[in-house]
Scaffold this motif. Structure first.
Motif, PDB file in Angstrom:
ATOM      1  N   GLN A 151      12.757   7.774  36.669  1.00  0.00           N
ATOM      2  CA  GLN A 151      11.802   8.394  37.399  1.00  0.00           C
ATOM      3  C   GLN A 151      10.714   8.782  36.355  1.00  0.00           C
ATOM      4  O   GLN A 151      11.044   9.632  35.152  1.00  0.00           O
ATOM      5  CB  GLN A 151      12.267   9.913  37.975  1.00  0.00           C
ATOM      6  N   VAL A 152       9.399   8.379  36.613  1.00  0.00           N
ATOM      7  CA  VAL A 152       8.456   8.313  35.409  1.00  0.00           C
ATOM      8  C   VAL A 152       7.933   9.862  35.672  1.00  0.00           C
ATOM      9  O   VAL A 152       7.330  10.213  36.471  1.00  0.00           O
ATOM     10  CB  VAL A 152       7.207   7.429  35.865  1.00  0.00           C
ATOM     11  N   SER A 153       7.785  10.645  34.553  1.00  0.00           N
ATOM     12  CA  SER A 153       7.360  11.938  34.497  1.00  0.00           C
ATOM     13  C   SER A 153       5.934  12.097  34.009  1.00  0.00           C
ATOM     14  O   SER A 153       5.216  13.066  34.321  1.00  0.00           O
ATOM     15  CB  SER A 153       8.349  12.849  33.665  1.00  0.00           C
ATOM     16  N   SER A 154       5.495  10.875  33.275  1.00  0.00           N
ATOM     17  CA  SER A 154       4.191  10.891  32.849  1.00  0.00           C
ATOM     18  C   SER A 154       3.773   9.748  32.206  1.00  0.00           C
ATOM     19  O   SER A 154       4.379   8.828  32.117  1.00  0.00           O
ATOM     20  CB  SER A 154       4.081  11.943  31.561  1.00  0.00           C
ATOM     21  N   VAL A 155       2.273   9.430  32.635  1.00  0.00           N
ATOM     22  CA  VAL A 155       1.514   8.096  32.279  1.00  0.00           C
ATOM     23  C   VAL A 155       0.345   8.405  31.530  1.00  0.00           C
ATOM     24  O   VAL A 155      -0.203   9.584  31.886  1.00  0.00           O
ATOM     25  CB  VAL A 155       1.205   7.436  33.607  1.00  0.00           C
ATOM     26  N   PHE A 156       0.355   7.610  30.408  1.00  0.00           N
ATOM     27  CA  PHE A 156      -0.730   8.201  29.516  1.00  0.00           C
ATOM     28  C   PHE A 156      -1.687   6.741  29.305  1.00  0.00           C
ATOM     29  O   PHE A 156      -1.145   5.998  28.820  1.00  0.00           O
ATOM     30  CB  PHE A 156      -0.434   8.506  28.192  1.00  0.00           C
ATOM     31  N   LEU A 157      -2.826   6.940  29.821  1.00  0.00           N
ATOM     32  CA  LEU A 157      -3.850   6.026  29.573  1.00  0.00           C
ATOM     33  C   LEU A 157      -4.812   6.286  28.422  1.00  0.00           C
ATOM     34  O   LEU A 157      -5.513   7.173  28.301  1.00  0.00           O
ATOM     35  CB  LEU A 157      -4.669   5.749  30.761  1.00  0.00           C
ATOM     36  N   GLY A 158      -4.562   5.422  27.232  1.00  0.00           N
ATOM     37  CA  GLY A 158      -5.060   5.794  25.928  1.00  0.00           C
ATOM     38  C   GLY A 158      -5.565   4.743  25.399  1.00  0.00           C
ATOM     39  O   GLY A 158      -5.892   3.383  25.980  1.00  0.00           O
ATOM     40  N   GLY A 159      -6.350   4.702  24.190  1.00  0.00           N
ATOM     41  CA  GLY A 159      -7.140   3.564  23.590  1.00  0.00           C
ATOM     42  C   GLY A 159      -7.408   3.788  22.196  1.00  0.00           C
ATOM     43  O   GLY A 159      -6.762   4.410  21.543  1.00  0.00           O
ATOM     44  N   GLY A 160      -8.518   2.935  21.576  1.00  0.00           N
ATOM     45  CA  GLY A 160      -9.663   2.611  22.631  1.00  0.00           C
ATOM     46  C   GLY A 160     -10.295   3.898  23.619  1.00  0.00           C
ATOM     47  O   GLY A 160     -10.128   5.143  23.287  1.00  0.00           O
ATOM     48  N   THR A 161     -10.991   3.403  24.570  1.00  0.00           N
ATOM     49  CA  THR A 161     -11.604   4.232  25.655  1.00  0.00           C
ATOM     50  C   THR A 161     -11.442   3.744  26.991  1.00  0.00           C
ATOM     51  O   THR A 161     -11.996   2.874  27.523  1.00  0.00           O
ATOM     52  CB  THR A 161     -13.145   3.968  25.082  1.00  0.00           C
ATOM     53  N   PRO A 162     -10.332   4.441  27.601  1.00  0.00           N
ATOM     54  CA  PRO A 162     -10.239   4.075  28.831  1.00  0.00           C
ATOM     55  C   PRO A 162     -11.130   4.420  29.922  1.00  0.00           C
ATOM     56  O   PRO A 162     -11.388   3.676  30.725  1.00  0.00           O
ATOM     57  CB  PRO A 162      -8.890   5.030  29.430  1.00  0.00           C
ATOM     58  N   SER A 163     -11.925   5.152  29.455  1.00  0.00           N
ATOM     59  CA  SER A 163     -13.252   5.689  30.411  1.00  0.00           C
ATOM     60  C   SER A 163     -14.420   4.641  30.325  1.00  0.00           C
ATOM     61  O   SER A 163     -15.283   4.571  31.165  1.00  0.00           O
ATOM     62  CB  SER A 163     -13.683   7.079  30.148  1.00  0.00           C
ATOM     63  N   ILE A 164     -14.320   3.505  29.501  1.00  0.00           N
ATOM     64  CA  ILE A 164     -15.032   2.421  29.712  1.00  0.00           C
ATOM     65  C   ILE A 164     -14.807   1.285  30.861  1.00  0.00           C
ATOM     66  O   ILE A 164     -15.669   0.652  31.308  1.00  0.00           O
ATOM     67  CB  ILE A 164     -14.857   1.591  28.362  1.00  0.00           C
ATOM     68  N   LEU A 165     -13.609   1.590  31.299  1.00  0.00           N
ATOM     69  CA  LEU A 165     -13.330   1.024  32.677  1.00  0.00           C
ATOM     70  C   LEU A 165     -13.742   1.548  33.800  1.00  0.00           C
ATOM     71  O   LEU A 165     -13.984   2.991  33.853  1.00  0.00           O
ATOM     72  CB  LEU A 165     -11.822   0.903  32.685  1.00  0.00           C
ATOM     73  N   THR A 166     -14.019   1.003  34.859  1.00  0.00           N
ATOM     74  CA  THR A 166     -14.420   1.713  36.310  1.00  0.00           C
ATOM     75  C   THR A 166     -13.299   2.399  36.901  1.00  0.00           C
ATOM     76  O   THR A 166     -12.180   1.938  36.720  1.00  0.00           O
ATOM     77  CB  THR A 166     -15.026   0.316  37.236  1.00  0.00           C
TER      78      THR A 166
END
Length: 395
Positions: A54-69
């Motif tokens: 069971q996935v307890s956490s997802v981390f969108l890191g970078g770089g700059t994830p907020s450059i995506l829509t």
């Protein structure tokens, strides 16, 4: 079900900062779309590994994830939900840099399932931001923060940096005060590291005051910044739960805690690292090669071909990691958990080291836990080496 964490790497940014050695760089929209297509294929290709987890956490890191829509972020998270079983209260963090994503669309990012934002401020001083090579101002950061709160985000981290070239103790204290008055839920406060190969690394490699660049703060000033971080954040009700991280009650970063406790994790995207069943690997670092492999090969083949640096972690290496990661947290290392995991008492492995570190006042044992004292935290990097040296000496 076993706990599992996911890290998803977004290797794009508007402009490389002068101190940054992360795997990131500018790219046009066609290149981003190609990469995201490959990224989603990778996520979908490892469904079998997630069975029973069971996935307890997802981390969108970078770089700059907020450059995506928001639509692109939503596509990534849709693939995650289709492939893995997410906990109902899973922590889903997205790194957000002011000056990238349109803050007016903040609510759209949150609608994708993102429930925690990590905003990269670094400094509240516009002059220091320019020195770092950041693309935003303090005013732009405030707009981002206010839009996030207005959109309903109730879990926000702010990244801060100390020991910036040209920074003074007073300017750093002003940054801390400004941030605390905003009442973020979490603050990560790191000291600048001069990484080899970066502009900062090249400029300051031989001198703290190179010609044409502002000087680095001296060691005493850097030490005072470190102390004032603890004092000011504590005064505003932030609990220090890890050497460089502070949080309001109930707002500690679950993803990072999982990493420090060696919870299994899978990394997706170029350069992303994974830890699975005491096996460690990382993905290739060449973005074009990564995209090409997913275009030219079947998923099973591509999934194998993008992995490199594969290694099995020995019992001794796992014990070392348990200590030098666990001691970063204020709660330290659990003696009973160590024994349950490795089938032996801590004394059997590190009795000599712990006795010496306790006698010197760097480590304390209490309530079945081993943790660093204030003195130990001040020289934490040195203390950690004690749990590596013994094996080297035996060799």
């Amino acid at each position: 079900m076993k706990e599992l964490e996911l890290y998803i790497h977004i290797p794009f940014c508007v402009r490389k900062c002068a101190y940054c050695d992360f795997l990131s760089g500018p790219a046009g929209e066609p290149e981003r779309e190609e990469y995201l297509e490959a990224l989603v294929k990778e996520i979908r290709s490892v469904g079998d590994m997630g069975r029973g987890c069971q996935v307890s956490s997802v981390f969108l890191g970078g770089g700059t994830p907020s450059i995506l829509t928001p639509e692109q972020i939503g596509g990534i998270l849709y693939a995650v939900r289709e492939t893995f079983t997410l906990a109902k209260d899973a922590e889903i963090t997205m790194e957000y840099n002011p000056g990238t994503g349109e803050s007016e669309r903040m609510a759209d990012y949150l609608k994708t399932g993102v429930n925690r934002l990590s905003i990269g401020l670094q400094s509240a001083d516009d002059g220091e931001l320019r020195i770092l090579g950041r693309i935003h101002t303090w005013k732009e950061f405030l707009k981002t923060y206010e839009e996030a709160r207005k959109a309903g985000c109730d879990n926000i981290n702010i990244d801060l940096m100390s020991a910036i070239p040209g920074q003074t103790l007073n300017s750093y204290e002003r940054t801390l005060e400004k941030i605390c008055r905003l009442l973020p839920d979490h603050v990560s406060a790191y000291s600048l590291i001069l990484e080899e190969g970066t502009p900062f690394g090249n400029w300051y490699e031989k001198s703290p005051h190179p010609a044409g660049h502002p000087p680095l703060p001296d060691e005493e000033t850097e030490r005072q910044m470190y102390e004032r971080t603890k004092e000011i954040l504590h005064g505003y009700g932030y609990e220090r739960y890890e050497i460089s991280n502070y949080a309001k009650e109930g707002k500690m970063c679950r993803h990072n805690i999982g990493y420090w406790k060696r919870v299994p994790y899978l990394g997706f995207g170029v350069g992303a690292a994974s830890l699975w069943k005491e096996k460690r690997w990382s993905n290739i670092r060449d973005r074009r090669q990564y995209v090409a492999l997913w275009k030219e090969h079947k998923p099973r083949e591509a999934s194998r071909m993008i992995r490199e640096n594969m290694q099995m972690i020995s019992v001794r290496e796992a014990q070392e990691e348990t200590f030098f990661l666990g001691l970063r947290m204020m709660e330290g290392v659990s003696e009973s958990r160590f024994e349950d995991t490795f089938g032996c008492a801590i004394e059997d492995v590190y009795g000599k080291e712990l006795k010496k570190l306790e006698a010197d006042g760097f480590v304390q044992r209490e309530g079945g836990r081993i943790f660093l004292t204030d003195r130990g935290i001040d020289i934490s990097n040195t203390v950690m080496t004690w749990f590596l040296q013994d094996e080297e000496e035996e060799e």
